[in-house]
Design a protein around this motif. Structure first.
Motif, mmCIF file in Angstrom:
data_model
loop_
_atom_site.group_PDB
_atom_site.id
_atom_site.type_symbol
_atom_site.label_atom_id
_atom_site.label_comp_id
_atom_site.label_asym_id
_atom_site.label_seq_id
_atom_site.Cartn_x
_atom_site.Cartn_y
_atom_site.Cartn_z
ATOM 1 N N GLY A 1 0.668 -1.192 -0.072
ATOM 2 C CA GLY A 1 -0.133 0.015 0.223
ATOM 3 C C GLY A 1 0.778 1.348 0.149
ATOM 4 N N LEU A 2 1.978 1.186 0.845
ATOM 5 C CA LEU A 2 2.927 2.564 0.931
ATOM 6 C C LEU A 2 3.317 2.616 -0.479
ATOM 7 C CD1 LEU A 2 4.264 2.195 4.460
ATOM 8 C CD2 LEU A 2 2.432 3.684 3.880
ATOM 9 N N ALA A 3 4.041 1.430 -0.888
ATOM 10 C CA ALA A 3 4.583 1.578 -2.333
ATOM 11 C C ALA A 3 3.766 2.291 -3.338
ATOM 12 C CB ALA A 3 5.127 0.351 -2.767
ATOM 13 N N VAL A 4 2.120 1.795 -3.500
ATOM 14 C CA VAL A 4 1.503 2.252 -4.467
ATOM 15 C C VAL A 4 0.989 3.897 -4.286
ATOM 16 C CG1 VAL A 4 -0.942 2.161 -5.320
ATOM 17 C CG2 VAL A 4 0.466 0.140 -5.108
ATOM 18 N N CYS A 5 1.010 4.194 -3.074
ATOM 19 C CA CYS A 5 0.757 5.532 -2.424
ATOM 20 C C CYS A 5 1.898 6.460 -3.021
ATOM 21 C CB CYS A 5 0.387 5.638 -1.119
ATOM 22 S SG CYS A 5 -1.324 5.002 -0.706
ATOM 23 N N GLY A 6 2.808 6.138 -2.499
ATOM 24 C CA GLY A 6 4.165 6.900 -3.026
ATOM 25 C C GLY A 6 4.175 7.098 -4.649
ATOM 26 N N THR A 7 4.097 5.768 -5.392
ATOM 27 C CA THR A 7 4.090 5.924 -6.797
ATOM 28 C C THR A 7 3.144 6.972 -7.456
ATOM 29 O OG1 THR A 7 4.944 3.615 -6.858
ATOM 30 C CG2 THR A 7 4.009 4.639 -8.836
ATOM 31 N N VAL A 8 1.912 6.813 -6.692
ATOM 32 C CA VAL A 8 0.824 7.948 -7.150
ATOM 33 C C VAL A 8 1.116 9.345 -6.911
ATOM 34 C CG1 VAL A 8 -1.681 8.473 -7.028
ATOM 35 C CG2 VAL A 8 -0.977 6.067 -7.327
ATOM 36 N N GLY B 1 8.948 4.670 7.668
ATOM 37 C CA GLY B 1 9.295 5.422 6.393
ATOM 38 C C GLY B 1 10.027 4.765 5.336
ATOM 39 N N PHE B 2 10.284 5.607 4.381
ATOM 40 C CA PHE B 2 11.111 5.356 3.229
ATOM 41 C C PHE B 2 10.629 4.272 2.292
ATOM 42 C CE2 PHE B 2 14.257 7.604 5.634
ATOM 43 C CZ PHE B 2 14.767 8.354 4.751
ATOM 44 N N VAL B 3 9.796 3.432 2.847
ATOM 45 C CA VAL B 3 9.194 2.320 1.876
ATOM 46 C C VAL B 3 8.389 3.187 0.533
ATOM 47 C CG1 VAL B 3 7.454 0.582 1.558
ATOM 48 C CG2 VAL B 3 8.823 0.846 3.483
ATOM 49 N N ALA C 1 5.128 -2.016 -8.121
ATOM 50 C CA ALA C 1 5.684 -1.294 -7.084
ATOM 51 C C ALA C 1 4.907 -1.861 -5.806
ATOM 52 C CB ALA C 1 4.982 -0.019 -7.107
ATOM 53 N N ALA C 2 3.688 -2.374 -6.049
ATOM 54 C CA ALA C 2 2.996 -3.112 -4.789
ATOM 55 C C ALA C 2 3.841 -4.416 -4.466
ATOM 56 C CB ALA C 2 1.472 -3.419 -5.103
ATOM 57 N N ALA C 3 4.141 -5.084 -5.447
ATOM 58 C CA ALA C 3 4.677 -6.374 -5.198
ATOM 59 C C ALA C 3 6.283 -6.160 -4.667
ATOM 60 C CB ALA C 3 5.091 -7.089 -6.526
ATOM 61 N N LEU C 4 7.061 -5.178 -4.918
ATOM 62 C CA LEU C 4 8.315 -4.715 -4.511
ATOM 63 C C LEU C 4 8.174 -4.498 -2.940
ATOM 64 C CD1 LEU C 4 9.843 -3.395 -7.792
ATOM 65 C CD2 LEU C 4 10.502 -5.465 -6.645
ATOM 66 N N GLY C 5 7.044 -3.532 -3.025
ATOM 67 C CA GLY C 5 6.958 -2.979 -1.565
ATOM 68 C C GLY C 5 6.623 -4.262 -0.393
ATOM 69 N N ALA C 6 5.648 -5.034 -0.831
ATOM 70 C CA ALA C 6 5.413 -6.097 0.127
ATOM 71 C C ALA C 6 6.696 -7.145 0.139
ATOM 72 C CB ALA C 6 4.454 -6.992 -0.614
ATOM 73 N N THR D 1 14.042 0.578 8.416
ATOM 74 C CA THR D 1 13.620 1.085 7.028
ATOM 75 C C THR D 1 14.393 2.256 6.920
ATOM 76 O OG1 THR D 1 11.609 2.039 7.759
ATOM 77 C CG2 THR D 1 11.567 -0.153 6.738
ATOM 78 N N ALA D 2 14.583 3.088 7.936
ATOM 79 C CA ALA D 2 15.466 4.324 7.799
ATOM 80 C C ALA D 2 16.955 4.085 7.901
ATOM 81 C CB ALA D 2 14.970 5.254 9.142
ATOM 82 N N LEU D 3 17.435 3.186 8.556
ATOM 83 C CA LEU D 3 18.800 2.766 8.466
ATOM 84 C C LEU D 3 19.112 2.168 7.059
ATOM 85 C CD1 LEU D 3 19.254 1.017 11.728
ATOM 86 C CD2 LEU D 3 20.067 3.195 11.065
ATOM 87 N N LEU D 4 18.278 1.450 6.422
ATOM 88 C CA LEU D 4 18.436 0.952 5.226
ATOM 89 C C LEU D 4 18.238 2.089 3.928
ATOM 90 C CD1 LEU D 4 16.859 -2.516 5.209
ATOM 91 C CD2 LEU D 4 19.299 -1.747 5.316
ATOM 92 N N GLY D 5 17.103 2.998 4.328
ATOM 93 C CA GLY D 5 16.722 3.889 3.173
ATOM 94 C C GLY D 5 17.395 5.057 3.177
ATOM 95 N N VAL D 6 18.324 5.499 4.222
ATOM 96 C CA VAL D 6 19.258 6.847 4.074
ATOM 97 C C VAL D 6 20.316 6.658 3.090
ATOM 98 C CG1 VAL D 6 20.679 8.210 5.207
ATOM 99 C CG2 VAL D 6 18.378 7.697 6.194
ATOM 100 N N PRO D 7 21.010 5.525 3.251
ATOM 101 C CA PRO D 7 22.128 5.163 2.360
ATOM 102 C C PRO D 7 21.461 4.785 0.839
ATOM 103 C CG PRO D 7 21.860 3.509 3.781
ATOM 104 C CD PRO D 7 21.028 4.550 4.468
#
Length: 344
Positions: A85-92, A270-272, A295-300, A325-331
């Protein structure tokens, strides 16, 4: 590459990515459910799942069955739903605002949900009231954004600024409530929830998020061609025979409701919704009709394994998945910025 090849490369890559995710996601669920302080082989996990859905398979002993069905499976499924859900919303939202930094929390929904959840915790209404309070707060924040925007969404910059104002307002209200409560135990509970955690997952939250994502993704797919057009700007999109403002208003509402329901169940992870859409675009190079399900499948997939790592790598402590996710997302985001700016 010929023009015909250019037209077919995107759909072909998108279909391949979607097919790979369709195989990897069920396998990931089986492996993630079996991973933990008490490891359970994937075949035993599958046997338990089959027994619960009515297949003539012998279930595991009661304790292991409870670990699989009552503890781990709801959490893994919730991780998959929230990530999708977060990945789809971010894409949109990145397409609507034409802003690569947009994420599902752009409209102040996360801050509003935090305020609602904090009020429920401070008032002692119990865990059953937490998702409802968080969702009510998310919708209150979105209502404030709509008031700031007026009758039309306005420019992308105005939408972003309205979301920032709403976020700051509700963040301040959250801090005020936490300070006013003066209860150390409740403050710790609030802090843990705000960091984003799936530890409280149950079948009720899974059902609510499943219904939300199942309704939200098809609605977004209905506007896939409109999102493709909006990528070239409002003026260009308006020449194709639809109202950009009406599409934007509809999609802002859909993403706000979906994000509100997800944040109510998991807190702010965050970051997803920021990074997964970029990864999907790089992998697929497809239009939104394929990009959104990819995006939905990758986010899942991403959140299933991030949450599995969060609850196993730091055992016996259960690290909030939002921290990981923040530790992975920042770099990862830093690498993305370097790639976009062409930094050496």
């Amino acid at each position: 590459m010929t023009p015909t090849a250019l037209r077919t490369a995107g759909p072909a890559r998108g279909t391949l990515v979607l097919a790979c995710c369709g195989v990897l996601l069920p396998l990931s669920v089986l492996l993630a459910v079996g991973t933990g302080s008490a490891d359970i082989p994937p075949l035993e996990v599958a046997r338990t799942l089959g027994a619960h859905v009515g297949l003539p398979w012998a279930p595991l002993p009661p304790l292991r069955d409870s670990i699989v069905w009552d503890l781990r499976l709801p959490r893994v499924l919730l991780a998959a739903l929230v990530g999708a859900g977060l990945a789809v919303c971010g894409t949109v939202l990145q397409a609507l605002t034409r802003n690569p930094l947009a994420d599902p929390y752009l409209l102040g929904v996360s801050a509003g949900a935090s305020t609602g959840a904090v009020l429920v915790l401070v008032l002692g209404l119990g865990t059953l009231g937490l998702p409802a309070g968080a969702f009510a707060g998310a919708m209150a924040a979105f209502g404030c954004v709509l008031l700031l925007l007026g009758r039309t969404p306005g420019t992308a910059t105005r939408v972003v600024l309205s979301g920032v104002v709403a976020s700051q307002l509700f963040s301040a209200l959250t801090s005020l409530v936490v300070v006013y409560s003066g209860d150390a135990e409740r403050t710790r509970a609030v802090t843990f929830w705000l960091l984003g955690s799936l530890a409280a997952a149950d079948w009720t939250s899974v059902g609510i998020c499943a219904a939300t994502v199942a309704a939200g993704l098809p609605l977004c797919l209905l506007y896939a061609t409109h999102l493709d057009a909006l990528a070239f700007g409002r003026e260009t999109a308006a020449t194709l025979g639809f109202s950009p403002r009406r599409v934007e208003t509809s999609l802002f509402a859909v993403t706000a409701v979906v994000t509100g329901a997800l944040v109510a169940a998991s807190g702010a992870i965050g970051f997803v919704g920021l990074l997964v859409p970029h990864a999907a675009r790089i992998l697929t190079r497809a239009s939104h009709r394929l990009l959104l399900p990819c995006a939905a499948a990758l986010g899942a997939l991403f959140l299933v394994w991030a949450d599995t790592a969060a609850r196993t790598l730091f055992g016996p402590r259960d690290l909030p998945v939002g921290v990981l996710t923040a530790l992975l997302g920042v770099p990862a985001f830093a690498l993305l910025l370097r790639r976009r700016t062409g930094a050496p």
